[in-house]
Scaffold this motif. Sequence first.
Motif, mmCIF file in Angstrom:
data_model
loop_
_atom_site.group_PDB
_atom_site.id
_atom_site.type_symbol
_atom_site.label_atom_id
_atom_site.label_comp_id
_atom_site.label_asym_id
_atom_site.label_seq_id
_atom_site.Cartn_x
_atom_site.Cartn_y
_atom_site.Cartn_z
ATOM 1 N N LEU A 22 0.783 -1.150 -0.094
ATOM 2 C CA LEU A 22 0.063 0.338 0.857
ATOM 3 C C LEU A 22 0.848 1.287 -0.123
ATOM 4 N N ARG A 23 1.786 1.106 0.939
ATOM 5 C CA ARG A 23 2.865 2.582 0.944
ATOM 6 C C ARG A 23 3.783 3.025 -0.970
ATOM 7 N N ASP A 24 3.637 1.807 -1.528
ATOM 8 C CA ASP A 24 4.428 2.022 -2.445
ATOM 9 C C ASP A 24 3.307 2.341 -3.624
ATOM 10 N N ALA A 25 1.616 2.230 -3.310
ATOM 11 C CA ALA A 25 1.050 2.122 -4.281
ATOM 12 C C ALA A 25 0.223 4.061 -4.511
ATOM 13 N N VAL A 26 0.784 4.278 -2.938
ATOM 14 C CA VAL A 26 0.279 5.890 -2.628
ATOM 15 C C VAL A 26 1.250 6.602 -3.116
ATOM 16 N N VAL A 27 2.658 6.264 -3.113
ATOM 17 C CA VAL A 27 3.886 6.609 -3.944
ATOM 18 C C VAL A 27 3.565 7.146 -5.368
ATOM 19 N N ARG A 28 3.387 5.803 -5.652
ATOM 20 C CA ARG A 28 2.882 5.599 -7.532
ATOM 21 C C ARG A 28 1.959 6.014 -8.370
ATOM 22 N N ALA A 29 1.051 6.407 -7.089
ATOM 23 C CA ALA A 29 -0.766 7.414 -7.683
ATOM 24 C C ALA A 29 -0.278 8.697 -7.514
ATOM 25 N N GLU A 30 0.739 9.561 -6.091
ATOM 26 C CA GLU A 30 0.986 10.487 -6.564
ATOM 27 C C GLU A 30 1.617 11.025 -7.251
ATOM 28 N N ASP A 31 2.913 10.161 -7.694
ATOM 29 C CA ASP A 31 4.334 9.898 -8.851
ATOM 30 C C ASP A 31 3.337 10.143 -10.458
ATOM 31 N N MET A 60 -4.430 4.597 8.473
ATOM 32 C CA MET A 60 -3.333 4.831 7.543
ATOM 33 C C MET A 60 -3.728 5.760 6.898
ATOM 34 N N LEU A 61 -4.420 6.273 6.980
ATOM 35 C CA LEU A 61 -5.051 7.780 6.340
ATOM 36 C C LEU A 61 -4.299 8.507 6.743
ATOM 37 N N GLY A 62 -3.141 8.920 8.266
ATOM 38 C CA GLY A 62 -2.478 9.275 9.116
ATOM 39 C C GLY A 62 -1.666 8.768 8.638
ATOM 40 N N ALA A 63 -0.617 7.890 8.575
ATOM 41 C CA ALA A 63 0.690 7.666 7.615
ATOM 42 C C ALA A 63 0.231 8.261 6.118
ATOM 43 N N TRP A 64 -0.175 8.179 5.405
ATOM 44 C CA TRP A 64 -1.097 9.131 4.739
ATOM 45 C C TRP A 64 -0.140 10.606 4.488
ATOM 46 N N ALA A 65 -0.873 11.103 4.847
ATOM 47 C CA ALA A 65 -0.742 11.932 5.388
ATOM 48 C C ALA A 65 1.157 12.856 6.087
ATOM 49 N N GLU A 66 1.259 11.592 6.505
ATOM 50 C CA GLU A 66 2.754 11.996 6.461
ATOM 51 C C GLU A 66 3.746 11.504 5.183
ATOM 52 N N GLN A 67 3.268 11.221 4.442
ATOM 53 C CA GLN A 67 4.013 10.114 3.416
ATOM 54 C C GLN A 67 3.562 10.652 2.188
ATOM 55 N N THR A 68 2.623 11.373 1.915
ATOM 56 C CA THR A 68 2.469 12.477 0.498
ATOM 57 C C THR A 68 2.802 14.059 0.605
ATOM 58 N N GLU A 69 2.078 14.524 -0.546
ATOM 59 C CA GLU A 69 3.602 15.902 -0.147
ATOM 60 C C GLU A 69 1.937 16.696 -1.413
ATOM 61 N N ARG A 70 1.309 16.177 -1.989
ATOM 62 C CA ARG A 70 0.512 17.521 -3.212
ATOM 63 C C ARG A 70 -0.690 16.762 -3.078
ATOM 64 N N VAL A 71 -1.442 15.772 -3.035
ATOM 65 C CA VAL A 71 -2.501 14.725 -3.338
ATOM 66 C C VAL A 71 -3.553 15.322 -1.986
ATOM 67 N N GLU A 72 -4.229 15.029 -2.350
ATOM 68 C CA GLU A 72 -5.802 15.373 -1.666
ATOM 69 C C GLU A 72 -6.366 14.360 -1.190
ATOM 70 N N PHE A 73 -6.748 13.601 0.035
ATOM 71 C CA PHE A 73 -7.224 12.328 0.326
ATOM 72 C C PHE A 73 -7.977 12.092 1.229
ATOM 73 N N GLY A 74 -7.996 10.312 1.642
ATOM 74 C CA GLY A 74 -9.132 10.539 2.426
ATOM 75 C C GLY A 74 -9.976 9.080 2.086
ATOM 76 N N PRO A 75 -10.959 8.424 3.097
ATOM 77 C CA PRO A 75 -11.642 7.590 3.242
ATOM 78 C C PRO A 75 -13.270 7.230 2.017
ATOM 79 N N LEU A 76 -13.150 6.774 1.287
ATOM 80 C CA LEU A 76 -14.566 6.359 0.267
ATOM 81 C C LEU A 76 -15.329 5.194 0.460
ATOM 82 N N VAL A 77 -16.229 5.454 1.856
ATOM 83 C CA VAL A 77 -16.529 6.641 2.642
ATOM 84 C C VAL A 77 -16.046 6.075 4.023
ATOM 85 N N THR A 78 -15.782 6.588 5.143
ATOM 86 C CA THR A 78 -16.284 6.271 6.450
ATOM 87 C C THR A 78 -17.707 6.272 6.770
ATOM 88 N N CYS A 79 -17.842 5.432 7.726
ATOM 89 C CA CYS A 79 -18.797 4.895 7.299
ATOM 90 C C CYS A 79 -19.200 5.225 9.790
#
Length: 263
Positions: A22-31, A60-79
Amino acid sequence: MAFRTRIGVQLQPQHAPDYGLLRDAVVRAEDLGVDVIFNWDHFYPLYGDPEGAHFECWTMLGAWAEQTERVEFGPLVTCNSYRNPDLLADMARTVDHISGGRLILGIGSGWFERDYDEYGYSFGTKGSRLDALGESLPRITARVSELNPVPVRDIPIMIGGGGPKKTLPLVAEYASIWHSFVSVDTYREKSVLLDGYCADLGRDPSTIERSAEIRYDGDVAKTLGFADAITAEGVSLLTVATGGPDYDLSAAKLLCEWRDRNR
């Protein structure tokens, strides 16, 4: 208000036994150039092996907040059912600060009964879950305004669903983004209903960004034809999903190229 066309990708947190996938997929998606990266809020896989690997949404979203630089992100959707709404507001505010103001708070009433049964939540009925969502949204917005510090930005609330009697009135009152899983014809019908609910509240419906799922089965012409048709109706955020362990981003790449050609 005109929204620019954006491409989202939902990285489904299932069937990835190593979180590094997942961590790698986030990098690839932002790139790659996607505008938004989503996950989902479930506790078990929704398809494939029901006992397959799965990770929790907000950690996971907390990790993405630190890992990413440009993209917006969030749950689709939180319950809505899984967390106290005041706590959810504080979690969202905190993740928003970690990211420097890039969180989208996607929220819905919940539907996956196994999550409820296994984790000890009351499943109730579709109607009772929607009523609970309606009770939570004003609590969430009130709590956010009371937190110290307040969010970096006015966190966009994205409401998923298209129910004409309960969901769409909530979209009209609370949402910055409306996400739906629909055909072009159904979207058109529900959009008219949403416009009517906005009029009842004195809200300009053009202030609500329209978002839709886009599915890819390998047929490029069909996928891009749908993208052309749904954006012509006013949808500006198109999201394609991909799951583990591979997290194939070929559909996201196709849509990013389509977006760039049409700007």
